[in-house]
Design an enzyme around this catalytic site. Structure first.
Site, mmCIF file in Angstrom:
data_model
loop_
_atom_site.group_PDB
_atom_site.id
_atom_site.type_symbol
_atom_site.label_atom_id
_atom_site.label_comp_id
_atom_site.label_asym_id
_atom_site.label_seq_id
_atom_site.Cartn_x
_atom_site.Cartn_y
_atom_site.Cartn_z
ATOM 1 N N SER A 123 27.537 -7.250 -2.585
ATOM 2 C CA SER A 123 28.471 -8.278 -3.296
ATOM 3 C C SER A 123 29.275 -9.235 -2.426
ATOM 4 O O SER A 123 29.460 -8.652 -1.351
ATOM 5 C CB SER A 123 29.394 -7.449 -4.438
ATOM 6 O OG SER A 123 30.256 -8.433 -5.116
ATOM 7 N N TYR B 40 35.360 -1.133 -7.053
ATOM 8 C CA TYR B 40 34.065 -1.847 -6.709
ATOM 9 C C TYR B 40 34.064 -2.512 -5.397
ATOM 10 O O TYR B 40 33.284 -2.319 -4.734
ATOM 11 C CB TYR B 40 33.899 -2.974 -7.905
ATOM 12 C CG TYR B 40 32.553 -3.502 -7.848
ATOM 13 C CD1 TYR B 40 31.314 -3.087 -8.622
ATOM 14 C CD2 TYR B 40 32.304 -4.904 -7.211
ATOM 15 C CE1 TYR B 40 30.210 -3.780 -8.375
ATOM 16 C CE2 TYR B 40 31.198 -5.435 -7.138
ATOM 17 C CZ TYR B 40 30.056 -4.935 -7.831
ATOM 18 O OH TYR B 40 28.807 -5.844 -7.791
#
Length: 276
Positions: free
Chosen positions: A159, A176
């Site tokens: 990401s 995350y």
């Protein structure tokens, strides 16, 4: 000849979203597919998780493209189960050439959890799936690739938050981000370890992607309550999110002959997010 003709790809998180798209794109280019997904709710995740029927649909889409598929419901936190399905896939298809460690969650919540036990669950579950699951995937698949001696390619779904950050005094975003940063370290170490076996290892780093992890009711409510999310997630190019197909093209480039000398790379597909 198609770009991965005769290869076999093992893809986690394959029931929908990016994982399904990767399975379809690689099948279009000649690969048989081993597809796994949890296909069940995850306690800390507020948006709906995929169902077994979603994984069945992925399998049908692969078969429509004339390729074979082995689809199994597996939790990436369960390394023995991953090893079992890899073994089954190699026995059925005869080889393993490509791994896409794609499974992941974002435990976003409209209201930040205050209970310490719940906060611990959010933190631990995110890390167990997003980075622990990626490690389990490599542990399950790499020995078969090394034993076969055919080289190959591994791609981690990272990401932009693995190369930057998205802090909003929000535990889910922090967890995350930590997991995706950890994935970069895992990728680089794995690239070094497997290079003598001609196995290339890279990661792709998308901005927001139009999948159920991003396009869901919980994320919509969160964005309304936290307008700063747009600033955190915004792109330089005039596009809110990219499509799963955009990421699949990057994966294909890395695993095909086009990426034969590319290893240890963090490849953004981010519409300029990282330089915004």
């Amino acid at each position: 000849m198609r770009r991965v003709e005769g290869k076999v790809a093992f893809i986690t998180g394959a029931a929908r979203g990016q994982g399904r798209c990767h399975a379809i794109r690689l099948a279009e280019e000649g690969a048989d597919i081993i597809a796994v997904d949890i296909c069940a709710p995850v306690e800390t995740v507020g948006y709906p998780m995929p169902a077994p029927e979603d994984l069945d649909e992925t399998a049908r889409e692969v078969e429509k493209r004339g390729r074979k598929v082995l689809a199994r419901v597996v939790d990436v936190r369960d390394q023995p189960a991953l090893r079992e399905v890899v073994g089954e896939g190699v026995a059925q298809f005869g080889r393993l050439d490509i791994v896409v460690a794609n499974a992941g969650i974002l435990a976003i919540a409209v209201d930040e959890p205050a209970d310490p036990d719940q906060r611990q669950k959010v933190w631990q579950t995110t890390l167990d799936i997003n980075i622990g699951g990626a490690w389990n995937t490599v542990e399950a698949a790499a020995p078969a690739m090394v034993k076969a001696g055919n080289g190959g390619a591994i791609v981690f779904t990272g990401s932009t938050q693995g190369l930057k950050y998205a802090a909003n005094n929000d535990l889910s975003l922090t967890a995350y981000t930590v997991a995706k940063h950890g994935m970069v370290g895992l990728m680089r170490c794995t690239a070094a370890d497997l290079a003598p076996h001609s196995i290339r290892v890279n990661s792709v780093h998308p901005t927001g992607v139009n999948t159920p992890m991003v396009a869901n009711e919980v994320m919509g409510e969160y964005a309304e309550k936290h307008p700063r999310l747009g600033e955190l997630m915004g792109n330089l190019l005039p596009v809110g999110v990219v499509e799963p197909e955009d990421i699949s093209e990057a994966v294909l480039y890395l695993v095909a002959e086009s990426g034969r000398y590319v290893t240890g790379v963090t490849l953004p597909v981010d519409a300029g997010h990282l330089i915004k």
